[in-house]
Motif scaffolding. Structure first.
Motif, PDB file in Angstrom:
ATOM      1  N   CYS A  79       0.842  -1.394  -0.292  1.00 30.63           N
ATOM      2  CA  CYS A  79       0.119   0.222   0.125  1.00 30.63           C
ATOM      3  C   CYS A  79       0.518   0.896   0.475  1.00 30.63           C
ATOM      4  N   ASN A  80       2.368   1.316   0.843  1.00 32.56           N
ATOM      5  CA  ASN A  80       2.605   2.241   0.848  1.00 32.56           C
ATOM      6  C   ASN A  80       3.729   2.523  -0.775  1.00 32.56           C
ATOM      7  N   ALA A  81       3.892   1.140  -1.677  1.00 31.93           N
ATOM      8  CA  ALA A  81       4.591   1.418  -2.987  1.00 31.93           C
ATOM      9  C   ALA A  81       3.273   2.140  -3.852  1.00 31.93           C
ATOM     10  N   ILE A  82       1.647   1.747  -3.246  1.00 35.22           N
ATOM     11  CA  ILE A  82       0.736   2.018  -4.182  1.00 35.22           C
ATOM     12  C   ILE A  82       0.873   3.292  -4.086  1.00 35.22           C
ATOM     13  N   GLU A  83       1.162   3.990  -2.933  1.00 37.44           N
ATOM     14  CA  GLU A  83       0.916   5.729  -2.446  1.00 37.44           C
ATOM     15  C   GLU A  83       2.169   6.170  -3.384  1.00 37.44           C
ATOM     16  N   ILE A  84       2.801   5.789  -3.112  1.00 36.29           N
ATOM     17  CA  ILE A  84       3.937   6.423  -4.184  1.00 36.29           C
ATOM     18  C   ILE A  84       4.373   6.812  -5.237  1.00 36.29           C
ATOM     19  N   GLY A  85       3.405   5.211  -5.957  1.00 37.47           N
ATOM     20  CA  GLY A  85       3.255   5.031  -7.030  1.00 37.47           C
ATOM     21  C   GLY A  85       2.655   5.586  -7.433  1.00 37.47           C
ATOM     22  N   GLU A  86       1.338   5.931  -7.323  1.00 40.23           N
ATOM     23  CA  GLU A  86       0.979   7.392  -7.632  1.00 40.23           C
ATOM     24  C   GLU A  86       1.511   9.077  -8.229  1.00 40.23           C
ATOM     25  N   TYR A  87       2.549   9.084  -7.690  1.00 50.22           N
ATOM     26  CA  TYR A  87       3.661  10.903  -8.452  1.00 50.22           C
ATOM     27  C   TYR A  87       4.147   9.543  -9.480  1.00 50.22           C
ATOM     28  N   PHE A  88       4.230   8.873  -9.625  1.00 49.68           N
ATOM     29  CA  PHE A  88       4.444   8.051 -11.332  1.00 49.68           C
ATOM     30  C   PHE A  88       3.142   7.717 -12.452  1.00 49.68           C
ATOM     31  N   ARG A  89       2.447   7.581 -11.958  1.00 52.84           N
ATOM     32  CA  ARG A  89       0.968   7.290 -12.128  1.00 52.84           C
ATOM     33  C   ARG A  89       1.024   8.887 -13.271  1.00 52.84           C
TER      34      ARG A  89
END
Length: 180
Positions: A79-89
């Motif tokens: 879930c932490n990775a998904i939150e950070i991944g939002e930036y890449f998205r």
């Protein structure tokens, strides 16, 4: 694990064949919707999420003074990775929305590279078009748009005059600073 479609296929990540990662596939965000026009980004996005997850897992383990291979990756870490991944998205969506701008820059660089390689100081626009012909330019009008862009940014100056046969001739004068 009663429903095989819900779970990721386990991949042996340890030498003994056991797994570090085992979480529901539906825990990963969908790649359709607002990312539908981002060609080839879906796999990259999920791969980036998994890399971030691994990095976060290793950092958490280092902070707790334990070996990363001895602990499973938690859903909280994913879930932490998904939150950070939002930036890449969001950046991918933004970058792909600039598709025409990026293509325009590529076309302009193609023309400038041709000018530099031939050490051109001035040339008829028609001759430059012939020199730069490639699949990037659909036609002379498309090439003209690229020339407008180069002129707007002061890479070139165009002078239009009438020839003796009453045809219009455009001469392109190259800014000497592009050779510096």
């Amino acid at each position: 694990m009663t429903d095989n479609k819900q779970w990721a296929t386990p991949t042996p990540l340890r030498p003994d064949g056991t797994n570090l990662l085992l979480f529901p596939v539906n825990a990963l965000p969908p790649i359709i919707g607002d990312m539908a026009f981002c060609k080839d980004w879906g796999g990259k996005y999920h791969g980036e999420l998994l890399r971030l997850c691994g990095i976060i897992h290793c950092i958490k383990c280092a902070l707790n003074d334990v070996e990363p291979v001895e602990n499973r990756v938690t859903l909280d870490t994913l879930c932490n990775a998904i939150e950070i991944g939002e930036y890449f998205r969001e950046q991918a969506i933004y970058a792909y929305s600039l598709g025409d701008v990026v293509l325009g820059t590529i076309k302009a660089e193609r023309v400038l590279n041709k000018i530099r390689s031939k050490h051109i100081t001035n040339i008829r626009q028609n001759d430059l078009y012939k020199l730069c012909r490639c699949t990037l330019f659909k036609n002379a009008a498309d090439f003209g748009e690229t020339m407008n862009m180069l002129e707007e940014y002061n890479y070139i100056v165009r002078i239009t005059s009438k020839e003796t046969n009453n045809k219009t001739m455009t001469v392109v004068i190259v800014n000497p600073n592009i050779y510096r």
